[in-house]
Design an enzyme around this catalytic site. Structure first.
Site, PDB file in Angstrom:
ATOM      1  N   THR A 102       0.804  -1.166  -0.123  1.00 52.05           N
ATOM      2  CA  THR A 102       0.083  -0.024   0.223  1.00 52.05           C
ATOM      3  C   THR A 102       0.941   1.331  -0.078  1.00 52.05           C
ATOM      4  OG1 THR A 102      -1.638  -1.057   1.250  1.00 52.05           O
ATOM      5  CG2 THR A 102      -1.749   1.324   1.387  1.00 52.05           C
ATOM      6  N   LYS A 155      -0.177   5.050   8.201  1.00 51.28           N
ATOM      7  CA  LYS A 155       0.656   5.008   6.961  1.00 51.28           C
ATOM      8  C   LYS A 155      -0.350   5.250   5.799  1.00 51.28           C
ATOM      9  CE  LYS A 155       2.058   1.681   4.764  1.00 51.28           C
ATOM     10  NZ  LYS A 155       1.385   1.062   3.752  1.00 51.28           N
ATOM     11  N   LYS A 212      -7.290   1.206  -2.931  1.00 50.53           N
ATOM     12  CA  LYS A 212      -6.699   0.734  -1.453  1.00 50.53           C
ATOM     13  C   LYS A 212      -6.998   2.082  -0.474  1.00 50.53           C
ATOM     14  CE  LYS A 212      -5.425  -1.521   1.777  1.00 50.53           C
ATOM     15  NZ  LYS A 212      -3.809  -2.222   1.987  1.00 50.53           N
TER      16      LYS A 212
END
Length: 229
Positions: free
Chosen positions: A37, A180, A112
């Site tokens: 990701t 993150k 995502k």
């Protein structure tokens, strides 16, 4: 075919563009699939650099956590050229129950990001609901019999809420990684002049938990912010 899944965008950058990175060292015609990701802009840069070298690059981040990986039940969202996607689908299907082509390079990462926006806000909603149930003196198990069958039903309500209520914060997906992911989502939203007010609240609370030593707990540890409120 080379598949990468590392920690952070800086790790992806080093893996692909470092002095011994994949862009320079891969043989002509190699397929490069990054399942980290990461940032959509970085995925596009990898795609462009790979194409210039006669390579095929795809961004293919996943959802499903440790359990999904172990059971080959990941959700895989893929960006890049469709012909390249079709070439690697047989391999991706060995890891994922859902493998979907999302369009051009970077679109896997955008998908995502919005997946994590949904996850984060769902986690906040469940945390608030459990806190409400506690204050109202409701029996959580009995409540779940109703709400998991109605319009509020979700994967996290069925599978994660019981862990939250029981104080089980063992990671299926670590809190520090969600930080993150949400930072990426918010940066991208800002580039669209889009405000993600709910996501910003969740990120603030996750950062607070990380500062208090909970960075390696599961994302359901968000409930700690609410349970004694």
């Amino acid at each position: 075919l080379v598949i990468t899944v590392v920690g952070y965008p800086k790790d992806v950058e080093e893996t692909y563009f470092g002095s011994r990175g994949l862009i320079e060292s891969s043989r002509l015609g190699t397929y490069l699939v990054d399942m980290t990701t990461s940032e959509p802009e970085l995925a596009v840069r990898i795609f462009d650099a790979a194409k210039d070298k006669g390579l095929h690059a795809l961004d293919a981040p996943v959802s499903g956590g440790v359990k999904g990986a172990r059971e080959a039940q990941l959700t895989i969202m893929v960006g890049g050229e469709e012909a390249d996607f079709e070439a690697v689908v047989p391999v991706l299907e060995l890891m994922g129950a859902s493998v979907v082509y999302q369009g051009k390079a970077g679109n896997g990462q955008h998908t995502k990001a919005l997946n994590q926006i949904i996850n984060a806000n769902t986690m906040m909603g469940i945390s608030e609901a459990l806190a409400y149930a506690h204050k109202a003196g409701l029996d959580i198990d009995t409540v779940m019999k109703s709400v998991t069958k109605g319009s509020a039903a979700s994967f996290h309500l069925t599978n994660t809420a019981p862990k939250m209520a029981a104080g089980d914060f063992q990671p299926g997906f670590k809190l520090e990684h969600m930080i993150k992911d949400l930072e990426i989502a918010i940066r991208e939203a800002e580039s669209f002049n889009l405000e993600l007010s709910g996501t910003e609240v969740v990120l603030k609370n996750y950062r607070r938990l990380a500062s208090e030593g909970d960075a390696e707990e599961g994302v359901q540890a968000l409930y700690k912010i609410y349970r004694h409120g």
